[in-house]
Structure formats: C-alpha cells, structure tokens
Design a protein around this motif. Structure first.
Motif, short mmCIF file in Angstrom:
data_model
loop_
_atom_site.label_atom_id
_atom_site.label_comp_id
_atom_site.label_asym_id
_atom_site.label_seq_id
_atom_site.Cartn_x
_atom_site.Cartn_y
_atom_site.Cartn_z
N ALA A 58 8.61 10.27 6.42
CA ALA A 58 8.00 10.32 7.74
C ALA A 58 7.73 11.76 8.12
CB ALA A 58 8.92 9.66 8.77
N GLY A 59 6.51 12.04 8.57
CA GLY A 59 6.13 13.39 8.95
C GLY A 59 5.61 14.25 7.82
N ALA A 60 5.67 13.76 6.59
CA ALA A 60 5.25 14.55 5.45
C ALA A 60 3.76 14.45 5.22
CB ALA A 60 5.99 14.10 4.19
N THR A 61 3.17 15.54 4.73
CA THR A 61 1.79 15.56 4.25
C THR A 61 1.81 15.80 2.75
OG1 THR A 61 0.88 16.37 6.35
CG2 THR A 61 -0.45 16.70 4.37
N GLN A 83 3.12 -2.60 6.47
CA GLN A 83 4.19 -2.60 7.47
C GLN A 83 5.51 -2.24 6.82
OE1 GLN A 83 5.58 -6.84 8.53
NE2 GLN A 83 3.41 -7.06 8.00
N THR A 84 6.41 -1.73 7.65
CA THR A 84 7.79 -1.47 7.23
C THR A 84 8.72 -2.17 8.21
OG1 THR A 84 8.08 0.52 8.59
CG2 THR A 84 7.08 0.81 6.40
N GLU A 85 10.02 -2.00 8.03
CA GLU A 85 10.97 -2.58 8.97
C GLU A 85 10.84 -1.97 10.36
OE1 GLU A 85 14.86 -2.21 7.39
OE2 GLU A 85 14.55 -3.68 5.79
N LYS A 86 10.28 -0.77 10.43
CA LYS A 86 10.14 -0.09 11.72
C LYS A 86 8.95 -0.60 12.52
CE LYS A 86 13.51 2.99 11.53
NZ LYS A 86 14.59 3.06 12.54
N ASP A 87 7.81 -0.85 11.84
CA ASP A 87 6.60 -1.20 12.59
C ASP A 87 5.54 -1.77 11.65
OD1 ASP A 87 4.97 -1.48 14.81
OD2 ASP A 87 5.46 0.50 15.58
N THR A 88 4.45 -2.26 12.28
CA THR A 88 3.40 -2.94 11.52
C THR A 88 2.10 -2.15 11.46
OG1 THR A 88 2.62 -4.07 13.52
CG2 THR A 88 4.32 -5.17 12.24
N TYR A 89 2.11 -0.88 11.87
CA TYR A 89 0.86 -0.14 12.01
C TYR A 89 0.68 0.95 10.96
CZ TYR A 89 0.97 -2.46 16.56
OH TYR A 89 1.02 -3.41 17.56
N ALA A 151 -11.75 20.78 -4.48
CA ALA A 151 -11.61 19.64 -3.58
C ALA A 151 -10.13 19.38 -3.38
CB ALA A 151 -12.30 18.40 -4.16
N LYS A 152 -9.79 18.91 -2.19
CA LYS A 152 -8.39 18.61 -1.88
C LYS A 152 -8.34 17.36 -1.00
CE LYS A 152 -4.25 20.66 0.26
NZ LYS A 152 -3.70 21.87 0.94
N ILE A 153 -7.51 16.40 -1.39
CA ILE A 153 -7.32 15.16 -0.63
C ILE A 153 -5.85 15.04 -0.28
CG2 ILE A 153 -7.56 12.66 -0.63
CD1 ILE A 153 -9.71 12.93 -2.74
N THR A 154 -5.56 14.82 1.01
CA THR A 154 -4.18 14.70 1.45
C THR A 154 -3.98 13.40 2.22
OG1 THR A 154 -4.45 15.81 3.61
CG2 THR A 154 -4.03 17.21 1.67
N ILE A 155 -2.72 12.97 2.32
CA ILE A 155 -2.34 11.86 3.18
C ILE A 155 -1.14 12.32 4.01
CG2 ILE A 155 -0.73 10.72 1.59
CD1 ILE A 155 -3.37 8.83 3.55
N GLU A 156 -1.24 12.14 5.32
CA GLU A 156 -0.13 12.48 6.21
C GLU A 156 0.52 11.19 6.69
OE1 GLU A 156 0.95 14.76 10.44
OE2 GLU A 156 -1.12 14.66 9.74
N ASN A 157 1.82 11.11 6.56
CA ASN A 157 2.57 9.95 7.02
C ASN A 157 3.08 10.18 8.43
OD1 ASN A 157 4.08 7.65 7.38
ND2 ASN A 157 5.76 8.31 6.06
N GLN A 158 2.38 9.63 9.42
CA GLN A 158 2.83 9.72 10.80
C GLN A 158 3.61 8.47 11.22
OE1 GLN A 158 -0.54 10.63 13.32
NE2 GLN A 158 -0.88 12.62 12.37
N HIS A 159 3.92 7.61 10.25
CA HIS A 159 4.71 6.41 10.51
C HIS A 159 6.16 6.80 10.81
CE1 HIS A 159 5.17 2.09 10.43
NE2 HIS A 159 6.18 2.18 9.60
N GLU A 160 6.86 5.90 11.46
CA GLU A 160 8.22 6.19 11.90
C GLU A 160 9.21 6.28 10.73
OE1 GLU A 160 11.47 4.39 15.13
OE2 GLU A 160 9.47 3.54 14.97
N SER A 161 8.88 5.66 9.61
CA SER A 161 9.79 5.68 8.47
C SER A 161 9.02 6.05 7.21
CB SER A 161 10.47 4.32 8.30
OG SER A 161 9.51 3.33 7.98
N ALA A 162 9.75 6.26 6.14
CA ALA A 162 9.14 6.60 4.86
C ALA A 162 8.31 5.44 4.33
CB ALA A 162 10.22 6.98 3.86
#
Length: 369
Positions: A58-61, A83-89, A151-162
């Motif tokens: 969570a919070g990692a890019t 979805q995870t146990e924390k949320d569905t979004y 070229a650079k492609i990233t993904i940022e995890n703004q979800h509450e859990s990993a």
C-alpha cells in the motif's frame, strides 16, 4: 508496374518488417535478450519462478517497464484482483502512469480499470480494436506507443492494503529510428461527481500542439430520472471559442447507438449492451448481480460504461483541442438540463511537450457511488 498483393491486414503478415521484438514482465523485468524465464520455482530452474509481482505494498509505486528507444510499445497485458479484504475498489485505487523520453510529468494518468474501459471499479468484457478485456479482467491494450529515447510505465497502489499479485506483460519493438512526424500517446482520466446545469462536462482541455484525438471512454452514473443521452459531444479545434467546429447530435449517437439502448421483453425493459471494433456499451449495472456481492447492496444508481474509438476518423488538430459533452435529457415535456456523475478517459496523440495534467482526485473521490 506490378501490383503488390500484400496491401494490409492479414495479407501484410508475410512482409518482413524491421525492428527487434522484446517483452518485459516479471520473468524478464528488463526485457533483456536471452534472459527470460530465468527464475527458479519448486519445479526447478526456469520453471515459472516469477510469473507476477508479489505483495505490491500500500502506497508503493512500482515500475512495470522501463526501456531505451527508439521503439514502439505494441501491446500491454495486465490482470489483478478487483478486491481485497479491506475494500472492493482496487481497479480505481491502482493508478497507471506512462512517461516518454525525459519527461517528469506523465503523458498517461488513469485509474487502472478505467484505462481499460472498466470503470466503477468493476470488471466487464470489452471486445474492441485497441482495448480488449477478457474474462476475468484480462486487460489488453493495442494502442501503439512510440518513444524516441525511453519509456517508463508505473503502477501506484493507493489501495488500503497490499496487492497480493500483479500480472503484466509489455510487448514492444526496438527500431533504429522513428519517422519525424511520429507523435506520442496520451490518456487522461477525469471525473465530475455532480455536473452543473447548463454547463458542459469537459472530457479534455488544455492540450496545446499538433496531434490527433483517438478515443473516449465514459463511465456515466445517472442521478436523475428519464432519458439521459441527449447531450451533444463537441470538439473545439485550433482556436474555436464559443462554438466548436464539430458538434454531434447526442450522447447515444456519439457511441454509435440510436433511439436509446433499451427494448421491451416480456413486459420488462432490457438494456442492450454491445461491443464492436470502434464503439461499444460494455457495462450496465445489474442490481440483481450486486445483491449477491456481500460488499454491495442493490441501492445504487444506474451505471453505464461506453467507448468510442476515432481510429478510422481521428480528430486532427494543429494548435489545440477541447472536448466536451452537454448534460441534457428528455422526457414527455421535452429537453431538460441534467446533473449526473460523469467520469471519462480521453485518448490522443500529440507532439511533445504536453501541458501538465491537473492533479488526480484522491482515491476516495474516485470511488463509485
């Protein structure tokens, strides 16, 4: 003069093309020649030892792919849980970004799901030319994405859990050089949670330079009664001020439909979703389906997802472009101004540099109703 029988499509496949094919994924994170599938598993060396990224915190890019050019990304495939146990979004909480050459501001910025025409943080099947989503959440993009230096492609995890597992592959081709008139791929997500009466929703604005507008995805949540699709899509091109050069005839017309999308069957109104190569209506919220999801109840407004690809009819601009859509409905007494919840992704090519995007909404503001 001898006619060339290899004119295009499948008939062009026998023609040998220049370039060196490469792919980046968790089995070959740098796309190196002869170094794919080297990780070991309990089955032994080079036996599916690294099929995905594990536990994206969570919070990692995370950088999915970074390569030096000149080259062209030809295909991107991604799949991840919704979805995870924390949320569905999850599909709205993961943010996809792409950078070309030496830029520090992204040319692509969108929630992962919406970029692949899966809005509302829910998966659906999409069968079109540039975007294909197969069961279950097999996200594919075929928009060509050229780059000259890198070229650079990233993904940022703004979800509450990993995120426990993130699967991906970026297929690209390296070239010695690109044509001088090669433009760069861009995509930008926007949302207005409550549109204003008599004020057009802005799909794209603040674009300067030469380019081509190539597509729109819309995730529409209707908040009022009656038919919602009378708003006209407008293209303001090269200095247009009060009035656009291109003005459509209605929202459902823009997405290739006609006379609403509903029909009567056995006394009930049925929404007719569809997917075609260049336009589609792949998603309609189904309250019966939501009832069986323990994270949802059936008290949600109607939600609809649409796409329109300007592949055979790109909107060309030389100085600037702005794309909007009116918020107009109709009922027995005629047209009326509406207020709804609209989110979109605009897709276009342009010369660099591009204007910096407005800050992305917080994840809570991105969540569906």
């Amino acid at each position: 003069m001898i006619d060339n029988p290899f004119m295009g499509g499948l008939t062009a496949l026998p023609l040998l093309k220049s370039g060196r094919s490469r792919a980046i994924n968790a089995e070959n994170p740098y796309g190196e020649k002869g170094k794919g599938g080297m990780a070991a598993s309990h089955l032994g060396p080079s036996r599916k030892g690294s099929p995905c990224l594990r536990d994206v915190a969570a919070g990692a890019t995370v950088t999915l792919a970074e390569m030096e050019g000149p080259g062209i990304i030809e295909h991107i495939w991604v799949t991840v849980t919704d979805q995870t146990e924390k949320d569905t979004y999850v599909l709205r909480d993961l943010v996809l970004r792409m950078y070309w050459d030496d830029e520090t501001e992204p040319s692509v910025e969108s929630p992962l799901g919406d970029f692949f025409c899966n809005g509302f943080a829910r998966g659906c099947t999409v069968n079109s030319i540039p975007i294909v989503v197969n069961p279950t959440r097999g996200f594919n993009c075929y928009f060509p994405m050229p780059f000259r230096k890198k070229a650079k492609i990233t993904i940022e995890n703004q979800h509450e859990s990993a995120i426990p597992a993130f699967f991906y592959q970026v297929d690209y081709c390296l070239h010695d050089e690109l044509p001088e008139n090669t433009a760069y791929f861009h995509a930008q997500w926007k949302r207005q949670r409550l549109t204003n009466k008599q004020e057009d929703y802005v799909i794209l604005d603040n674009v300067k330079g030469r380019g081509q507008y190539v597509g729109t995805y819309m995730a529409l949540t209707t908040l009022e009664r009656h038919w919602w699709g009378e708003g006209e899509v407008k293209m303001f091109i090269d200095g247009d001020d009060e009035y656009p050069t291109i003005c459509g005839t209605g929202t459902e017309d823009y997405f290739g439909g006609a006379w609403s999308f509903a029909t009567q069957k056995d006394g009930k109104t049925v929404e007719n979703t569809y997917c075609t190569p260049y336009m589609g209506y792949p998603y309609y919220s189904n309250h019966d389906d939501l009832v069986h999801n323990p994270y949802h109840n059936d008290d949600v407004p109607p939600m609809r997802g649409f796409y329109r690809w300007h592949i055979l009819d790109p909107i060309r601009f030389y100085e600037d472009i702005k794309v909007t859509v009116q918020q107009i409905g109709v009922y027995k007494k005629g047209l009326f101004e509406r207020q709804d919840d609209v989110a979109t992704v605009a897709y276009w090519y342009q010369s660099e540099p591009h204007q910096t995007f407005a800050p992305l909404m917080s994840k809570e503001e991105r969540w569906p109703r």
